[in-house]
Design an enzyme around this catalytic site. Structure first.
Site, PDB file in Angstrom:
ATOM      1  CB  SER A 166      -0.730  -0.111   1.194  1.00 43.45           C
ATOM      2  OG  SER A 166      -1.495   1.473   1.384  1.00 43.45           O
ATOM      3  CG  HIS A 223      -3.878  -1.382  -1.735  1.00 37.68           C
ATOM      4  ND1 HIS A 223      -5.113  -2.109  -2.068  1.00 37.68           N
ATOM      5  CD2 HIS A 223      -4.213  -0.568  -0.630  1.00 37.68           C
ATOM      6  CE1 HIS A 223      -6.125  -1.519  -1.259  1.00 37.68           C
ATOM      7  NE2 HIS A 223      -5.592  -0.808  -0.521  1.00 37.68           N
ATOM      8  CG  ASP A 278      -4.924   2.570   0.928  1.00 40.78           C
ATOM      9  OD1 ASP A 278      -6.001   2.034   0.694  1.00 40.78           O
ATOM     10  OD2 ASP A 278      -3.794   2.208   1.236  1.00 40.78           O
ATOM     11  CG  MET A 297      -7.937   7.502   2.541  1.00 38.71           C
ATOM     12  SD  MET A 297      -7.023   7.560   3.850  1.00 38.71           S
ATOM     13  CE  MET A 297      -6.487   5.864   3.948  1.00 38.71           C
ATOM     14  CG  HIS A 325      -9.192   0.612  -0.587  1.00 40.91           C
ATOM     15  ND1 HIS A 325      -8.693   0.440   0.729  1.00 40.91           N
ATOM     16  CD2 HIS A 325     -10.493   0.670  -0.567  1.00 40.91           C
ATOM     17  CE1 HIS A 325      -9.640   0.425   1.515  1.00 40.91           C
ATOM     18  NE2 HIS A 325     -10.818   0.273   0.800  1.00 40.91           N
ATOM     19  CG  MET A 337     -11.184   3.625   1.765  1.00 42.73           C
ATOM     20  SD  MET A 337      -9.518   3.532   2.652  1.00 42.73           S
ATOM     21  CE  MET A 337      -8.300   3.528   1.397  1.00 42.73           C
ATOM     22  CG  MET A 349     -11.988  -2.328   4.741  1.00 41.94           C
ATOM     23  SD  MET A 349     -10.082  -2.201   3.902  1.00 41.94           S
ATOM     24  CE  MET A 349      -9.588  -1.120   5.228  1.00 41.94           C
ATOM     25  N   GLY A 378      -0.884   1.840   9.434  1.00 45.11           N
ATOM     26  CA  GLY A 378      -0.289   1.708  10.903  1.00 45.11           C
ATOM     27  C   GLY A 378      -1.342   1.228  11.989  1.00 45.11           C
ATOM     28  CG  ASP A 415      -6.230  -2.608   2.833  1.00 44.01           C
ATOM     29  OD1 ASP A 415      -5.365  -2.495   3.614  1.00 44.01           O
ATOM     30  OD2 ASP A 415      -7.118  -1.980   2.251  1.00 44.01           O
ATOM     31  N   GLY A 416      -5.362  -4.252   5.978  1.00 42.26           N
ATOM     32  CA  GLY A 416      -5.309  -3.311   7.248  1.00 42.26           C
ATOM     33  C   GLY A 416      -4.602  -4.097   8.332  1.00 42.26           C
ATOM     34  N   GLY A 417      -3.226  -3.419   8.819  1.00 43.68           N
ATOM     35  CA  GLY A 417      -2.568  -4.156  10.048  1.00 43.68           C
ATOM     36  C   GLY A 417      -1.902  -5.726   9.529  1.00 43.68           C
ATOM     37  N   GLY A 461       0.934  -1.956   4.006  1.00 44.78           N
ATOM     38  CA  GLY A 461       1.655  -0.862   3.900  1.00 44.78           C
ATOM     39  C   GLY A 461       2.812  -0.646   4.928  1.00 44.78           C
TER      40      GLY A 461
HETATM   41  C1  DX5 Z   1      -6.464   1.899   5.585  1.00 45.38           C
HETATM   42  C2  DX5 Z   1      -6.157   1.450   4.041  1.00 45.38           C
HETATM   43  C3  DX5 Z   1      -4.831   0.386   4.035  1.00 45.38           C
HETATM   44  C4  DX5 Z   1      -3.580   0.798   4.714  1.00 45.38           C
HETATM   45  C5  DX5 Z   1      -2.912  -0.119   5.022  1.00 45.38           C
HETATM   46  O1  DX5 Z   1      -7.488   2.698   5.203  1.00 45.38           O
HETATM   47  O2  DX5 Z   1      -6.943   1.025   3.252  1.00 45.38           O
HETATM   48  O3  DX5 Z   1      -4.654  -0.053   2.685  1.00 45.38           O
HETATM   49  O4  DX5 Z   1      -2.546   1.421   3.855  1.00 45.38           O
HETATM   50  O5  DX5 Z   1      -1.673  -0.067   5.804  1.00 45.38           O
HETATM   51  P1  DX5 Z   1      -1.169  -0.943   7.158  1.00 45.38           P
HETATM   52  O6  DX5 Z   1      -0.646  -2.086   6.310  1.00 45.38           O
HETATM   53  O7  DX5 Z   1       0.129  -0.143   7.571  1.00 45.38           O
HETATM   54  O8  DX5 Z   1      -2.144  -1.283   8.017  1.00 45.38           O
HETATM   55 ZN    ZN Z   2      -6.424   0.113   1.325  1.00 44.81          ZN
END
Ligand code: DX5
Ligand code: ZN
Length: 219
Positions: A12, A37, A39, A41, A70, A72, A141, A149, A179-181, A201
């Site tokens: 990401s 990926h 993101d 937002m 992605h 958002m 998610m 992070g 996706d996420g963490g 990410g």
């Molecule tokens: C969160 C994003 C993720 C994020 C992942 O809103 O959709 O793609 O960048 O980042 P890490 O891997 O650091 O959680």
């Molecule tokens: Zn994402």
């Protein structure tokens, strides 16, 4: 359960050093990234603003990696064509942002985009089921969207398991993305539960050995 599915790793870009985008993309490309990926937002659907269409257009000149985008954002239908024109290969929209995504999917198909549908941690996985025939990727998610992070929420595992079994029963060519963490401690449980695509990410960018991390995540 079939563990022989190829696992794709999608770094990401949100976790990259934005003052060095070209180098950072090159780094993960050489480290073996399968997808990039992106993101997006809007500060409305999520409480944060990242980057947008002009950035995608610029980085499209620098890499042939698949742009896994992605969204958002609220009301994504307004921007489908612009994302395509900028160089996105797929768009994943949130069901919470568009509860009736069919017309959006038709437009994406007409433009030659791959189609993804995402659910937030609080959204039951069954809400994806009516749309599985229409999509290429189902995104589970494992954090609240909006920030990189964060800590992985293990409830995602049961959702992936349930989704995988529904996809197998209906024999659909849908990939499950998570996706996420995600890091080396939890990526294998995601894959065992049935995930095909791992987004990461902070576990990849800024680490000294992204190639080793990507390889381990793939196994
Ligand atoms: C969160 C994003 C993720 C994020 C992942 O809103 O959709 O793609 O960048 O980042 P890490 O891997 O650091 O959680
Ligand atoms: Zn994402």
């Amino acid at each position: 359960m079939n563990h022989n599915r190829p696992v794709l790793v999608a770094p990401s870009l949100l976790a990259a050093d934005f003052s060095q985008l070209e180098n950072q993309i090159c780094l993960v490309e050489q480290a073996g990234a399968d997808l990039l990926h992106l993101d997006i937002m809007d500060g409305i659907f999520v409480p944060n603003i990242s980057f947008g269409i002009p950035v995608i257009k610029s980085i499209r000149q620098k890499t042939d990696l698949f742009f896994d985008t992605h969204l958002m954002i609220s009301n994504p239908i307004r921007y489908i064509e612009a994302f395509k024109a900028a160089g996105a290969n797929s768009l994943t929209v949130h069901i919470e942002a568009c509860p009736k995504p069919q017309s959006l999917f038709i437009k994406m198909r007409q433009l030659g985009l791959k189609v993804g549908l995402a659910i937030n941690p609080q959204t039951p996985v069954d809400e994806l089921f009516p749309f599985l025939e229409d999509i290429d990727v189902a995104l589970v998610m494992s954090v609240e969207p909006g920030f990189g992070g964060q800590v992985f929420q293990p409830d995602a595992i049961q959702k992936i398991t349930k989704l995988r079994s529904e996809i197998e029963i209906r024999q659909l060519p849908v990939d499950i993305q998570v996706d996420g963490g995600i890091n080396l401690l939890n990526s294998s449980s995601c894959v065992k539960a049935g995930a095909d695509q791992i987004v990461a990410g902070s576990a990849i960018f800024g680490q000294p050995n992204p190639d080793q991390i990507i390889n381990k995540m793939r196994k």
